[in-house]
Design a protein around this motif. Structure first.
Motif, short mmCIF file in Angstrom:
data_model
loop_
_atom_site.label_atom_id
_atom_site.label_comp_id
_atom_site.label_asym_id
_atom_site.label_seq_id
_atom_site.Cartn_x
_atom_site.Cartn_y
_atom_site.Cartn_z
N SER A 1 40.60 -31.55 -5.64
CA SER A 1 42.02 -31.33 -5.86
C SER A 1 41.82 -29.80 -4.48
N MET A 2 42.83 -29.81 -3.44
CA MET A 2 42.98 -28.86 -2.61
C MET A 2 43.55 -27.62 -3.16
N LYS A 3 43.51 -26.09 -2.71
CA LYS A 3 44.29 -25.11 -3.35
C LYS A 3 45.64 -25.32 -3.05
N ILE A 4 46.69 -25.29 -3.47
CA ILE A 4 48.01 -24.91 -3.20
C ILE A 4 48.54 -24.09 -3.20
N HIS A 5 49.06 -23.48 -1.41
CA HIS A 5 49.60 -21.94 -1.08
C HIS A 5 50.81 -22.36 -0.30
N GLU A 6 51.15 -21.77 0.21
CA GLU A 6 52.29 -21.87 1.06
C GLU A 6 52.12 -21.89 1.98
N ASN A 7 51.27 -20.61 2.92
CA ASN A 7 50.79 -21.77 3.98
C ASN A 7 49.62 -23.19 4.37
N MET A 8 50.11 -23.61 2.83
CA MET A 8 48.67 -25.01 3.82
C MET A 8 49.19 -25.97 4.39
N MET A 9 48.40 -26.78 5.06
CA MET A 9 48.51 -27.93 6.01
C MET A 9 49.93 -28.35 5.24
N VAL A 10 50.46 -29.11 5.95
CA VAL A 10 52.11 -29.64 5.70
C VAL A 10 51.62 -30.85 6.71
N TYR A 11 52.77 -31.99 6.08
CA TYR A 11 52.71 -33.54 7.46
C TYR A 11 53.39 -33.08 8.55
N LYS A 12 53.04 -32.87 10.04
CA LYS A 12 53.53 -32.75 10.88
C LYS A 12 54.52 -31.37 10.82
N LYS B 1 55.97 -29.55 9.05
CA LYS B 1 57.22 -29.32 9.21
C LYS B 1 57.77 -28.47 7.75
N PRO B 2 58.57 -27.56 8.21
CA PRO B 2 58.25 -26.04 7.17
C PRO B 2 59.23 -26.48 5.12
N ASP B 3 60.33 -27.56 5.58
CA ASP B 3 61.08 -27.68 4.63
C ASP B 3 59.77 -28.28 3.80
N LYS B 4 58.80 -29.24 4.21
CA LYS B 4 57.63 -29.53 3.43
C LYS B 4 56.64 -28.62 3.23
N ARG B 5 56.94 -27.18 3.28
CA ARG B 5 56.39 -25.66 2.71
C ARG B 5 56.04 -25.98 1.28
N PRO B 6 55.11 -26.19 0.75
CA PRO B 6 55.15 -25.45 -1.40
C PRO B 6 55.56 -24.04 -0.67
N LEU B 7 56.90 -23.97 -2.15
CA LEU B 7 57.79 -22.62 -2.45
C LEU B 7 56.71 -22.30 -4.68
N ILE B 8 56.63 -21.45 -3.78
CA ILE B 8 56.00 -21.08 -5.07
C ILE B 8 56.97 -19.56 -5.69
N TRP B 9 57.49 -19.02 -7.05
CA TRP B 9 57.82 -18.27 -7.20
C TRP B 9 57.59 -18.24 -8.63
N VAL B 10 57.98 -17.08 -9.21
CA VAL B 10 57.27 -16.20 -10.64
C VAL B 10 59.03 -16.55 -10.37
N ALA B 11 59.63 -17.20 -12.17
CA ALA B 11 60.75 -17.70 -12.40
C ALA B 11 61.94 -16.18 -13.49
N ILE C 1 57.30 -24.03 -9.28
CA ILE C 1 56.46 -25.12 -7.47
C ILE C 1 57.36 -25.54 -7.02
N ASP C 2 57.46 -26.22 -5.71
CA ASP C 2 58.73 -26.42 -5.12
C ASP C 2 57.70 -27.34 -4.24
N ILE C 3 57.24 -28.75 -3.97
CA ILE C 3 56.28 -29.27 -3.35
C ILE C 3 56.61 -30.39 -3.53
N ASP C 4 56.42 -31.10 -1.48
CA ASP C 4 56.55 -32.22 -0.98
C ASP C 4 54.94 -32.90 -2.00
N LEU C 5 55.37 -34.15 -2.66
CA LEU C 5 53.96 -34.77 -3.13
C LEU C 5 53.17 -35.56 -1.87
#
Ligand SMILES: [Zn+2]
Length: 160
Positions: free
Chosen positions: A7-18, A20-30, A43-47
């Motif tokens: 598994s790759m580490k998930i973070h907001e600056n990881m590689m995303v398809y094309k 696209k900014p809308d594919k960047r993972p969003l991670i926040w403290v609720a 976390i909100d992430i494109d699968l």
């Protein structure tokens, strides 16, 4: 059997398809301990991001969903095939001299692994090579890019 977590580490600056900014993972403290008795993050992430598997539904209308994939297929003996010498795509000819083990999961290491940013010209698996693998009765196939296919007639549209 030694188990490797690929598994790759998930973070907001990881590689995303094309890229696209809308594919960047969003991670926040609720909630944290300043406003709650518990720490909760979201976390909100494109699968189609990071280490993942594509369910048939990803490319086939009304295809099977990921929950129908047998976990036995995902925890498997595996062969990692070094194809870092391959340019543009993996062709049948690149595979024919390899000893591919039946019922193993095949992972291709290509030049895609040499970069942390998305390359629209990523190394992909050419259709005849995919047909060849299917006949070899492997358990599954993976590649070191966010897609395994591109720019082939009758498949996806070319990436621009
Ligand atoms: Zn995918």
């Amino acid at each position: 059997m030694k188990i490797y977590d690929i598994s790759m580490k998930i973070h907001e600056n990881m590689m995303v398809y094309k890229n696209k900014p809308d594919k960047r993972p969003l991670i926040w403290v609720a909630h944290d301990f300043t406003d709650s008795s518990a720490y909760e993050s979201r976390i909100d992430i494109d699968l189609h991001t990071g280490t993942h598997i594509d369910a048939p539904l990803h490319m086939v209308k009304d295809g099977a969903t990921v929950d129908t994939i047998d976990l036995e297929k995902l925890v498997s003996h595996c062969q990692v095939i070094d194809l870092t010498h391959v340019k543009d795509c993996i062709r049948k000819e690149d595979l024919e001299n390899l000893i591919l083990k039946e019922d193993y999961f095949i992972l291709f290491k290509t030049q895609n692994s040499m970069s942390d940013s998305f390359d629209p010209e990523f190394i992909y698996l050419e259709k005849c090579a995919a047909d060849y693998l299917r006949k070899k009765k492997i358990k599954g196939v993976g590649i070191d890019s966010l897609g395994i296919e591109r720019s082939q007639e009758g498949n996806m549209k070319p990436i621009k």
